[in-house]
Structure formats: C-alpha cells, structure tokens
Design an enzyme around this catalytic site. Structure first.
Site, PDB file in Angstrom:
ATOM      1  CB  SER A 157     -10.116 -30.453 -20.824  1.00 42.92           C
ATOM      2  OG  SER A 157      -9.102 -30.496 -19.857  1.00 42.92           O
ATOM      3  CG  HIS A 211      -6.831 -34.899 -21.224  1.00 47.18           C
ATOM      4  ND1 HIS A 211      -7.731 -35.007 -20.181  1.00 47.18           N
ATOM      5  CD2 HIS A 211      -6.812 -33.582 -21.560  1.00 47.18           C
ATOM      6  CE1 HIS A 211      -8.224 -33.804 -19.893  1.00 47.18           C
ATOM      7  NE2 HIS A 211      -7.696 -32.939 -20.724  1.00 47.18           N
TER       8      HIS A 211
END
Length: 266
Positions: free
Chosen positions: A97, A231
């Site tokens: 991320s 995610h």
C-alpha cells in the site's frame, strides 16, 4: 557479517530473525498506519537465504512520541540514508500500500544517488506512481478514518475496539494517509531493477490494472501476481506471498550491488 549499525538503524529497521547465511536482504515497508511488526509473519516464514528487515516509521509503537513524517519523499530519504549502511548484501524492497510508494522512492534514490540497483522491487496493493488516486481520507474526522480502517481490515481489530489505543494510534494513521494521498510522482528515468506487482483480486481501493501499470516504471523485467482477497490479501495468503518472493529472489542470481564506502563485507 552484518554491517556496523548506528542508533538510527535500530530506530528505523527491525531484524526479527537474523540470517547469518543470507545472500539477500528483503526490506519491508508497511502500509499507512502499519508498523514493522506487520511483517513478522513474513520474516518467520521466509527461507533462510533471505533475511527480512522491516521498516518502523515514526509515530507508532516504540516511536509513538515522534511526529509522523507526512511526505513520502521525505520518508524515503530518511530510510535511504539508513539503508546505505546495509548494502554488504544485495537488497530487495517489498512495500505494501503506502509502503510501495515509499519503497519505489527509496529504489530511485538507491539507483540515482548511490549507484545501487536493488535485486527487486515488490509493489503490493498500491496503484503505480503514475496512476494517481485523489482520495482524501486524511481530511476525514476520526470516525471517518476508523470507518476506512474497518473497510480495509488492515488494523488489528483489538485496536479498533479499544478507544484508548485508537486515540494514540490515530495521529500516526492520519499522518500516513496524508503522506500517501498527497504523494505525487515526479517523472524521471525508470528503475533498472526488476519489479513485481502484487494485488488482491477483490481490493476495493486498487484495481489490478493499476497494479499492472507498475510495469511502466522499470526498464527491467516486470511480473504481475494476483491473489485471492482484498486490500490485505497478503495476511490471508501469507504462504503464497512468501513463496512468490522467495522463488523470485532465489530463481536468479541477485544483481551484484556496489557497496557504499565503508560498509563491512564489501
């Protein structure tokens, strides 16, 4: 032999499982709000030839009294200074991320300022630098940020359920989101190192196409690996991710790096 260390090294880098026989170091960069301990499971499972070291950003855990760094480029420059003391072995970079953006900027600094080409850059769960997203989560109130964390399920549920812990964690989380969301790619020469893009097939924040665009940022090889999950797919797919990284780094001879002056083992 490990290179000589300084107080800065112990602040920035966590070496959970030293590997004296390692032939490459994997430097791991956490997500927004994350800490070095997020990569403890990866370090524990990694093959003995790869030593995992995780970056600890300011503003969390044992660095909670420090101000978070709210710029990806500034954070990268601080980490680059520390990493140049650890180039007695080839180094690979793994960022998840926001950490992928930080790792990318560190790779640029290593190549352009230190003459060091990383063995690989693993960019996980993050749109490529040229694929900007205009999220403004760092501008939300505390409840809005908590809702985002719950959506992504990236923060320990014990923290989300403990208001006192959350009160201490939110400044660092907000600072990280600000760094991630205000980051702007400055065009420049592509990386020379191989890049591997990794992502979850049901990530609500990053499309597979945005991960695939990492291939535009290297003149070296590019591979795309997509895993089941959202995610934070890498928590559920730990074994598969570890195998992907390990296989990539051991299937080829690591790029010979030019050690920085004064580094032991050079």
């Amino acid at each position: 032999m490990a290179p000589p260390t300084s107080d800065d090294d112990s602040l920035w880098l966590r070496r959970f499982h030293p590997q004296p026989e390692a032939t490459v170091r994997l430097i791991c960069f956490p997500h927004a709000g994350g800490s070095a301990s997020f990569f403890f499971p990866m370090s524990e499972e990694m093959s003995s030839g790869i030593e995992v070291m995780a970056v600890q950003y300011p503003g969390r855990q044992d660095r909670r009294t420090e101000q978070p760094v709210e710029s990806v480029q500034e954070l990268a420059r601080e980490i680059h200074t520390v990493l140049t003391r650890w180039t007695d072995l080839p180094i690979a970079l793994f960022g998840h991320s926001m950490g992928a953006s930080v790792a990318f900027e560190v790779a640029r600094l290593l190549e352009q300022e230190s003459g060091i080409v990383p063995a690989a850059l693993f960019a996980s769960g993050r749109n490529a630098p040229s694929q900007h997203r205009s999220n403004e989560i760092h501008l939300l109130d505390d409840n809005g940020i908590v809702a985002e964390l719950q959506l992504l399920s990236g923060t320990d549920s014990r923290v989300l359920g403990d208001l006192e812990l959350l009160r201490f964690a939110l400044p660092a989380i907000r600072g990280d989101y600000k760094a991630a969301e205000t980051y702007r790619y400055v065009p420049g020469p592509p990386l020379r190192c191989p890049v591997v893009g990794l992502g979850g097939d049901s990530d609500v924040r990053v499309d597979v196409e945005e991960v695939a665009a990492w291939g535009d940022h290297t003149s070296g090889t590019f591979e795309l690996q997509v895993f089941p999950g959202g995610h934070f797919y890498l928590s559920e797919q730990k074994a598969a991710v570890v195998n992907t990284v390990s296989d990539f780094l051991t299937a080829r001879n690591p790029i010979t790096l030019v050690p920085s002056p004064g580094v032991a083992g050079g």
